[in-house]
Scaffold this motif. Structure first.
Motif, PDB file in Angstrom:
ATOM      1  N   LEU A 120       1.363  -1.439   0.088  1.00  0.00           N
ATOM      2  CA  LEU A 120      -0.394   0.490  -0.106  1.00  0.00           C
ATOM      3  C   LEU A 120       0.909   1.060  -0.129  1.00  0.00           C
ATOM      4  O   LEU A 120       0.421   2.956  -0.358  1.00  0.00           O
ATOM      5  CB  LEU A 120      -0.886  -0.450   1.470  1.00  0.00           C
ATOM      6  CG  LEU A 120      -1.928  -1.162   0.982  1.00  0.00           C
ATOM      7  CD1 LEU A 120      -2.829  -1.337   2.912  1.00  0.00           C
ATOM      8  CD2 LEU A 120      -2.597  -0.819  -0.156  1.00  0.00           C
ATOM      9  N   GLY A 121       2.005   1.357   0.227  1.00  0.00           N
ATOM     10  CA  GLY A 121       2.727   2.319   0.477  1.00  0.00           C
ATOM     11  C   GLY A 121       2.690   2.887   1.714  1.00  0.00           C
ATOM     12  O   GLY A 121       2.211   1.678   2.863  1.00  0.00           O
ATOM     13  N   TRP A 122       3.453   3.881   1.882  1.00  0.00           N
ATOM     14  CA  TRP A 122       3.846   4.047   3.597  1.00  0.00           C
ATOM     15  C   TRP A 122       3.904   5.371   4.106  1.00  0.00           C
ATOM     16  O   TRP A 122       4.296   6.276   2.844  1.00  0.00           O
ATOM     17  CB  TRP A 122       4.946   3.448   4.644  1.00  0.00           C
ATOM     18  CG  TRP A 122       6.217   3.691   4.402  1.00  0.00           C
ATOM     19  CD1 TRP A 122       6.728   3.212   2.708  1.00  0.00           C
ATOM     20  CD2 TRP A 122       7.789   4.558   4.603  1.00  0.00           C
ATOM     21  NE1 TRP A 122       8.193   3.738   2.552  1.00  0.00           N
ATOM     22  CE2 TRP A 122       8.484   4.101   3.700  1.00  0.00           C
ATOM     23  CE3 TRP A 122       7.206   4.889   5.948  1.00  0.00           C
ATOM     24  CZ2 TRP A 122       9.491   4.991   4.108  1.00  0.00           C
ATOM     25  CZ3 TRP A 122       8.455   5.849   5.620  1.00  0.00           C
ATOM     26  CH2 TRP A 122       9.651   5.502   5.202  1.00  0.00           C
ATOM     27  N   CYS A 123       3.473   6.386   4.959  1.00  0.00           N
ATOM     28  CA  CYS A 123       3.615   7.733   4.902  1.00  0.00           C
ATOM     29  C   CYS A 123       5.539   7.848   6.465  1.00  0.00           C
ATOM     30  O   CYS A 123       5.331   6.860   7.507  1.00  0.00           O
ATOM     31  CB  CYS A 123       2.596   7.882   6.255  1.00  0.00           C
ATOM     32  SG  CYS A 123       1.179   7.835   4.958  1.00  0.00           S
ATOM     33  N   GLY A 183       3.977   2.315  -2.962  1.00  0.00           N
ATOM     34  CA  GLY A 183       3.748   1.109  -2.814  1.00  0.00           C
ATOM     35  C   GLY A 183       5.663   0.714  -3.753  1.00  0.00           C
ATOM     36  O   GLY A 183       5.824   1.027  -4.869  1.00  0.00           O
ATOM     37  N   LYS A 184       6.139  -0.027  -3.283  1.00  0.00           N
ATOM     38  CA  LYS A 184       6.935  -0.958  -4.302  1.00  0.00           C
ATOM     39  C   LYS A 184       7.253  -1.347  -5.776  1.00  0.00           C
ATOM     40  O   LYS A 184       8.198  -0.512  -6.599  1.00  0.00           O
ATOM     41  CB  LYS A 184       8.551  -2.411  -4.056  1.00  0.00           C
ATOM     42  CG  LYS A 184       8.739  -1.123  -2.223  1.00  0.00           C
ATOM     43  CD  LYS A 184       9.873  -3.106  -1.711  1.00  0.00           C
ATOM     44  CE  LYS A 184      10.543  -2.800  -0.956  1.00  0.00           C
ATOM     45  NZ  LYS A 184      11.160  -3.923  -0.693  1.00  0.00           N
ATOM     46  N   ALA A 185       5.919  -1.770  -5.943  1.00  0.00           N
ATOM     47  CA  ALA A 185       5.919  -2.243  -7.327  1.00  0.00           C
ATOM     48  C   ALA A 185       5.402  -0.517  -8.328  1.00  0.00           C
ATOM     49  O   ALA A 185       5.336  -0.773  -9.400  1.00  0.00           O
ATOM     50  CB  ALA A 185       4.592  -2.974  -7.114  1.00  0.00           C
ATOM     51  N   PHE A 186       5.146   0.254  -7.485  1.00  0.00           N
ATOM     52  CA  PHE A 186       4.316   1.681  -7.887  1.00  0.00           C
ATOM     53  C   PHE A 186       5.901   2.648  -7.892  1.00  0.00           C
ATOM     54  O   PHE A 186       4.965   3.740  -8.576  1.00  0.00           O
ATOM     55  CB  PHE A 186       3.169   1.832  -7.696  1.00  0.00           C
ATOM     56  CG  PHE A 186       2.204   0.827  -7.581  1.00  0.00           C
ATOM     57  CD1 PHE A 186       1.345   0.692  -9.241  1.00  0.00           C
ATOM     58  CD2 PHE A 186       1.659   0.330  -7.014  1.00  0.00           C
ATOM     59  CE1 PHE A 186       1.081  -0.101  -9.207  1.00  0.00           C
ATOM     60  CE2 PHE A 186       0.563  -0.831  -6.903  1.00  0.00           C
ATOM     61  CZ  PHE A 186       0.270  -1.028  -8.147  1.00  0.00           C
ATOM     62  N   ARG A 187       6.728   2.274  -7.854  1.00  0.00           N
ATOM     63  CA  ARG A 187       7.478   3.470  -7.510  1.00  0.00           C
ATOM     64  C   ARG A 187       7.862   4.331  -8.625  1.00  0.00           C
ATOM     65  O   ARG A 187       8.625   3.076 -10.159  1.00  0.00           O
ATOM     66  CB  ARG A 187       9.007   3.006  -6.482  1.00  0.00           C
ATOM     67  CG  ARG A 187       8.378   3.291  -4.816  1.00  0.00           C
ATOM     68  CD  ARG A 187       9.115   2.859  -4.366  1.00  0.00           C
ATOM     69  NE  ARG A 187       8.677   2.677  -3.052  1.00  0.00           N
ATOM     70  CZ  ARG A 187       9.335   2.239  -1.978  1.00  0.00           C
ATOM     71  NH1 ARG A 187      10.414   1.441  -2.129  1.00  0.00           N
ATOM     72  NH2 ARG A 187       8.693   1.651  -0.372  1.00  0.00           N
ATOM     73  N   ARG A 188       8.435   4.804  -9.063  1.00  0.00           N
ATOM     74  CA  ARG A 188       9.704   5.370 -10.626  1.00  0.00           C
ATOM     75  C   ARG A 188      11.284   4.742 -10.803  1.00  0.00           C
ATOM     76  O   ARG A 188      11.789   4.209  -9.607  1.00  0.00           O
ATOM     77  CB  ARG A 188       9.293   6.944 -10.206  1.00  0.00           C
ATOM     78  CG  ARG A 188      10.176   7.637 -12.121  1.00  0.00           C
ATOM     79  CD  ARG A 188      10.434   9.501 -11.133  1.00  0.00           C
ATOM     80  NE  ARG A 188       8.952   9.855 -11.319  1.00  0.00           N
ATOM     81  CZ  ARG A 188       8.409  10.055 -12.106  1.00  0.00           C
ATOM     82  NH1 ARG A 188       8.859  10.311 -13.418  1.00  0.00           N
ATOM     83  NH2 ARG A 188       7.332  11.130 -12.002  1.00  0.00           N
ATOM     84  N   ASP A 189      11.408   4.244 -11.626  1.00  0.00           N
ATOM     85  CA  ASP A 189      12.666   3.400 -11.400  1.00  0.00           C
ATOM     86  C   ASP A 189      13.644   5.089 -12.026  1.00  0.00           C
ATOM     87  O   ASP A 189      13.989   5.916 -12.362  1.00  0.00           O
ATOM     88  CB  ASP A 189      12.500   3.066 -13.225  1.00  0.00           C
ATOM     89  CG  ASP A 189      14.037   2.706 -13.596  1.00  0.00           C
ATOM     90  OD1 ASP A 189      15.233   2.912 -12.564  1.00  0.00           O
ATOM     91  OD2 ASP A 189      13.981   1.460 -13.499  1.00  0.00           O
ATOM     92  N   SER A 190      14.372   5.409 -10.363  1.00  0.00           N
ATOM     93  CA  SER A 190      15.061   6.212  -9.838  1.00  0.00           C
ATOM     94  C   SER A 190      16.042   5.841 -11.765  1.00  0.00           C
ATOM     95  O   SER A 190      16.892   6.854 -11.921  1.00  0.00           O
ATOM     96  CB  SER A 190      16.039   5.652  -9.088  1.00  0.00           C
ATOM     97  OG  SER A 190      16.857   4.300  -8.784  1.00  0.00           O
ATOM     98  N   ARG A 191      17.051   4.939 -12.075  1.00  0.00           N
ATOM     99  CA  ARG A 191      17.379   4.959 -13.216  1.00  0.00           C
ATOM    100  C   ARG A 191      17.186   6.073 -13.987  1.00  0.00           C
ATOM    101  O   ARG A 191      17.543   6.525 -15.569  1.00  0.00           O
ATOM    102  CB  ARG A 191      17.696   3.470 -13.441  1.00  0.00           C
ATOM    103  CG  ARG A 191      19.023   2.842 -12.217  1.00  0.00           C
ATOM    104  CD  ARG A 191      19.316   1.577 -13.172  1.00  0.00           C
ATOM    105  NE  ARG A 191      17.884   0.789 -13.494  1.00  0.00           N
ATOM    106  CZ  ARG A 191      17.520  -0.755 -13.344  1.00  0.00           C
ATOM    107  NH1 ARG A 191      18.457  -1.364 -12.817  1.00  0.00           N
ATOM    108  NH2 ARG A 191      16.484  -0.735 -13.748  1.00  0.00           N
TER     109      ARG A 191
END
Length: 112
Positions: free
Chosen positions: A46-49, A74-82
């Protein structure tokens, strides 16, 4: 007790109170201590605060206390840092989770 120490304790208490509230909603990290070492566990999916103290200069007029709450997806929805690419479904996830956070029961007690 010096005024500086009293203010520091008030800031820490306010941030801790908000962290516990978000933890109860399943939106904050859970802290456990084993063998004298504190571990942080983040909610899955779910992500976190993250709660940060807002300096008094940034408080809205009339506020008694103010914090900044950063939501991390959540990890699956984070922007790719590269590459900077946003995964499919991320925008919907972000909108849904942000709305769920601010719509949570009792949230109005903390929001002006």
């Amino acid at each position: 007790m010096a005024l500086r120490e009293t203010r520091r304790e008030s800031r820490c208490a306010g941030v801790a109170l908000m962290e516990r509230y978000l933890e109860a909603l399943g939106l904050g990290p859970t802290y456990t201590t084993r063998a004298g070492i504190e571990y942080r566990t983040l909610p899955e999916g779910l992500g976190w605060c993250q709660v940060l103290y807002a300096p008094e200069e940034a408080w809205p007029p009339g506020a008694d206390f103010c914090v900044v709450v950063r939501w991390h997806p959540g990890k699956a929805f984070r922007r790719d840092s590269r590459t900077g690419a946003v995964p499919a479904g991320a925008e919907t996830h972000w909108k849904e989770r942000t709305q769920a956070t601010v719509s949570a029961p009792g949230w109005g007690l903390w929001r002006r």
